[in-house]
Motif scaffolding. Structure first.
Motif, PDB file in Angstrom:
ATOM      1  N   SER A 173     -72.453  38.021  30.243  1.00  0.00           N
ATOM      2  CA  SER A 173     -72.459  38.798  28.999  1.00  0.00           C
ATOM      3  C   SER A 173     -72.982  40.205  29.263  1.00  0.00           C
ATOM      4  CB  SER A 173     -73.302  38.100  27.929  1.00  0.00           C
ATOM      5  OG  SER A 173     -74.675  38.113  28.270  1.00  0.00           O
ATOM      6  N   ASP A 174     -73.930  40.338  30.186  1.00  0.00           N
ATOM      7  CA  ASP A 174     -74.432  41.663  30.563  1.00  0.00           C
ATOM      8  C   ASP A 174     -73.336  42.499  31.225  1.00  0.00           C
ATOM      9  OD1 ASP A 174     -76.908  41.007  29.619  1.00  0.00           O
ATOM     10  OD2 ASP A 174     -77.782  40.559  31.577  1.00  0.00           O
ATOM     11  N   THR A 175     -72.508  41.844  32.034  1.00  0.00           N
ATOM     12  CA  THR A 175     -71.400  42.551  32.683  1.00  0.00           C
ATOM     13  C   THR A 175     -70.455  43.128  31.640  1.00  0.00           C
ATOM     14  OG1 THR A 175     -71.511  41.057  34.590  1.00  0.00           O
ATOM     15  CG2 THR A 175     -69.479  42.301  34.300  1.00  0.00           C
ATOM     16  N   LEU A 176     -70.109  42.316  30.639  1.00  0.00           N
ATOM     17  CA  LEU A 176     -69.235  42.783  29.567  1.00  0.00           C
ATOM     18  C   LEU A 176     -69.898  43.905  28.777  1.00  0.00           C
ATOM     19  CD1 LEU A 176     -66.698  42.539  27.843  1.00  0.00           C
ATOM     20  CD2 LEU A 176     -67.827  40.725  26.537  1.00  0.00           C
ATOM     21  N   ALA A 177     -71.187  43.751  28.489  1.00  0.00           N
ATOM     22  CA  ALA A 177     -71.917  44.768  27.722  1.00  0.00           C
ATOM     23  C   ALA A 177     -71.932  46.099  28.469  1.00  0.00           C
ATOM     24  CB  ALA A 177     -73.338  44.290  27.451  1.00  0.00           C
ATOM     25  N   THR A 178     -72.196  46.061  29.766  1.00  0.00           N
ATOM     26  CA  THR A 178     -72.247  47.299  30.545  1.00  0.00           C
ATOM     27  C   THR A 178     -70.867  47.936  30.648  1.00  0.00           C
ATOM     28  OG1 THR A 178     -74.111  46.436  31.832  1.00  0.00           O
ATOM     29  CG2 THR A 178     -72.953  48.320  32.748  1.00  0.00           C
ATOM     30  N   PHE A 179     -69.828  47.105  30.726  1.00  0.00           N
ATOM     31  CA  PHE A 179     -68.458  47.646  30.745  1.00  0.00           C
ATOM     32  C   PHE A 179     -68.164  48.389  29.446  1.00  0.00           C
ATOM     33  CE2 PHE A 179     -63.912  47.181  29.752  1.00  0.00           C
ATOM     34  CZ  PHE A 179     -63.369  47.869  30.838  1.00  0.00           C
ATOM     35  N   ILE A 180     -68.600  47.815  28.325  1.00  0.00           N
ATOM     36  CA  ILE A 180     -68.410  48.475  27.029  1.00  0.00           C
ATOM     37  C   ILE A 180     -69.157  49.806  26.992  1.00  0.00           C
ATOM     38  CG2 ILE A 180     -68.933  48.309  24.554  1.00  0.00           C
ATOM     39  CD1 ILE A 180     -68.493  45.258  24.854  1.00  0.00           C
ATOM     40  N   VAL A 181     -70.370  49.816  27.529  1.00  0.00           N
ATOM     41  CA  VAL A 181     -71.159  51.053  27.588  1.00  0.00           C
ATOM     42  C   VAL A 181     -70.447  52.087  28.462  1.00  0.00           C
ATOM     43  CG1 VAL A 181     -73.322  52.059  28.408  1.00  0.00           C
ATOM     44  CG2 VAL A 181     -73.354  49.902  27.155  1.00  0.00           C
ATOM     45  N   LEU A 182     -69.859  51.645  29.566  1.00  0.00           N
ATOM     46  CA  LEU A 182     -69.126  52.547  30.454  1.00  0.00           C
ATOM     47  C   LEU A 182     -67.953  53.183  29.721  1.00  0.00           C
ATOM     48  CD1 LEU A 182     -68.498  53.672  33.301  1.00  0.00           C
ATOM     49  CD2 LEU A 182     -67.220  51.558  33.740  1.00  0.00           C
ATOM     50  N   VAL A 183     -67.184  52.362  29.003  1.00  0.00           N
ATOM     51  CA  VAL A 183     -66.043  52.871  28.234  1.00  0.00           C
ATOM     52  C   VAL A 183     -66.528  53.868  27.181  1.00  0.00           C
ATOM     53  CG1 VAL A 183     -64.229  52.240  26.585  1.00  0.00           C
ATOM     54  CG2 VAL A 183     -64.616  50.840  28.628  1.00  0.00           C
ATOM     55  N   SER A 184     -67.628  53.543  26.517  1.00  0.00           N
ATOM     56  CA  SER A 184     -68.201  54.427  25.499  1.00  0.00           C
ATOM     57  C   SER A 184     -68.586  55.776  26.095  1.00  0.00           C
ATOM     58  CB  SER A 184     -69.431  53.765  24.870  1.00  0.00           C
ATOM     59  OG  SER A 184     -70.209  54.694  24.147  1.00  0.00           O
ATOM     60  N   THR A 185     -69.224  55.742  27.255  1.00  0.00           N
ATOM     61  CA  THR A 185     -69.682  56.977  27.896  1.00  0.00           C
ATOM     62  C   THR A 185     -68.505  57.881  28.255  1.00  0.00           C
ATOM     63  OG1 THR A 185     -71.575  55.772  28.809  1.00  0.00           O
ATOM     64  CG2 THR A 185     -71.049  57.898  29.804  1.00  0.00           C
ATOM     65  N   ILE A 186     -67.460  57.277  28.820  1.00  0.00           N
ATOM     66  CA  ILE A 186     -66.277  58.066  29.192  1.00  0.00           C
ATOM     67  C   ILE A 186     -65.569  58.586  27.943  1.00  0.00           C
ATOM     68  CG2 ILE A 186     -64.012  57.958  30.301  1.00  0.00           C
ATOM     69  CD1 ILE A 186     -65.201  55.861  32.224  1.00  0.00           C
ATOM     70  N   PHE A 187     -65.458  57.743  26.919  1.00  0.00           N
ATOM     71  CA  PHE A 187     -64.780  58.134  25.672  1.00  0.00           C
ATOM     72  C   PHE A 187     -65.480  59.319  25.012  1.00  0.00           C
ATOM     73  CE2 PHE A 187     -64.049  57.903  21.104  1.00  0.00           C
ATOM     74  CZ  PHE A 187     -62.672  57.738  21.038  1.00  0.00           C
ATOM     75  N   CYS A 188     -66.803  59.272  24.978  1.00  0.00           N
ATOM     76  CA  CYS A 188     -67.561  60.340  24.316  1.00  0.00           C
ATOM     77  C   CYS A 188     -67.402  61.685  25.019  1.00  0.00           C
ATOM     78  CB  CYS A 188     -69.046  59.969  24.242  1.00  0.00           C
ATOM     79  SG  CYS A 188     -69.406  58.658  23.045  1.00  0.00           S
ATOM     80  N   GLU A 189     -67.086  61.653  26.310  1.00  0.00           N
ATOM     81  CA  GLU A 189     -66.888  62.892  27.055  1.00  0.00           C
ATOM     82  C   GLU A 189     -65.603  63.596  26.646  1.00  0.00           C
ATOM     83  OE1 GLU A 189     -67.009  66.019  29.902  1.00  0.00           O
ATOM     84  OE2 GLU A 189     -68.521  64.822  28.846  1.00  0.00           O
ATOM     85  N   PHE A 190     -64.597  62.814  26.282  1.00  0.00           N
ATOM     86  CA  PHE A 190     -63.279  63.383  25.974  1.00  0.00           C
ATOM     87  C   PHE A 190     -62.936  63.308  24.488  1.00  0.00           C
ATOM     88  CE2 PHE A 190     -63.159  61.837  30.372  1.00  0.00           C
ATOM     89  CZ  PHE A 190     -62.810  63.015  31.034  1.00  0.00           C
ATOM     90  N   SER A 191     -63.925  63.027  23.651  1.00  0.00           N
ATOM     91  CA  SER A 191     -63.684  62.939  22.212  1.00  0.00           C
ATOM     92  C   SER A 191     -64.895  63.470  21.457  1.00  0.00           C
ATOM     93  CB  SER A 191     -63.402  61.493  21.805  1.00  0.00           C
ATOM     94  OG  SER A 191     -63.357  61.360  20.398  1.00  0.00           O
TER      95      SER A 191
END
Length: 204
Positions: A173-191
């Motif tokens: 579950s931590d792996t999935l959570a960190t993946f979501i955080v990674l997607v969020s971080t990249i998304f916020c850079e380009f949006s």
């Protein structure tokens, strides 16, 4: 790595039915979990401060709670291997199941804490600072957690351990959570959208 350490530190390491072997595996797994989770907390907390991300900071404290869970797992195996006594004629094996239950309770409590912090971030959004170092830290964290999930699941199957199964599930579950955080971080850079708090909710 754990298999190599088992060969080095656990005598008769393939005799999974032996109570002393089980105890040593539990201690080994707990020590590795404490070390890796403490390391992940440190680097993620740094990444969270650097990027002003509540999701990354929440994920860091999740790893800190995992280090505490590893301590509980270690103690559970240590106490459950105690010899039978007049009050416990069949031994103390149930303590291992109780340690698994306690790990699960910590996960639930941490989820509520992250939920509260994420709602606060949604109400009061803050711009994030993007950095390639943060992305690298998150990718390393995902790799480490996948490894931890694999070795805990492997040991859980060999030892038929409820505590290790709980720890392995938590790592996934931590792996999935960190993946979501990674997607969020990249998304916020380009949006211009502030989804950090919402991703924190998903992590919770």
């Amino acid at each position: 790595m754990v298999r190599l350490l088992a060969k080095m530190f656990i005598k008769d390491y393939k005799n999974y039915e032996d109570i002393n072997v089980r105890e040593r595996y539990g201690i080994l797994s707990g020590c590795v979990g404490i070390l890796l989770n403490a390391m992940l907390f440190g680097i993620k907390f740094f990444a969270g401060l650097m990027s002003h991300s509540i999701a990354i900071t929440a994920d860091a404290f999740n790893n800190l709670s995992d280090a505490g869970s590893s301590v509980i797992t270690l103690l559970g195996f240590k106490l459950s291997s105690a010899d039978p006594d007049p009050e416990h004629p069949f031994g103390h094996g149930r303590l291992e199941y109780l340690s698994g239950l306690l790990v699960s309770a910590i996960i639930v409590i941490m989820g509520f804490e992250l939920l509260r912090d994420s709602v606060e971030k949604i109400i009061h959004p803050q711009d994030m600072d993007f950095s390639p170092l943060v992305i690298i830290i998150l990718l390393v964290s995902i790799a480490v957690k996948l490894y931890m999930a694999y070795y805990n699941r492997s040991l859980a199957d060999k030892l038929d351990s409820a505590a290790m199964r709980a720890t392995a599930t938590d790592s996934m579950s931590d792996t999935l959570a960190t993946f979501i955080v990674l997607v969020s971080t990249i998304f916020c850079e380009f949006s211009s959208l502030h989804i950090d708090g919402y991703c924190g909710l998903i992590v919770a």
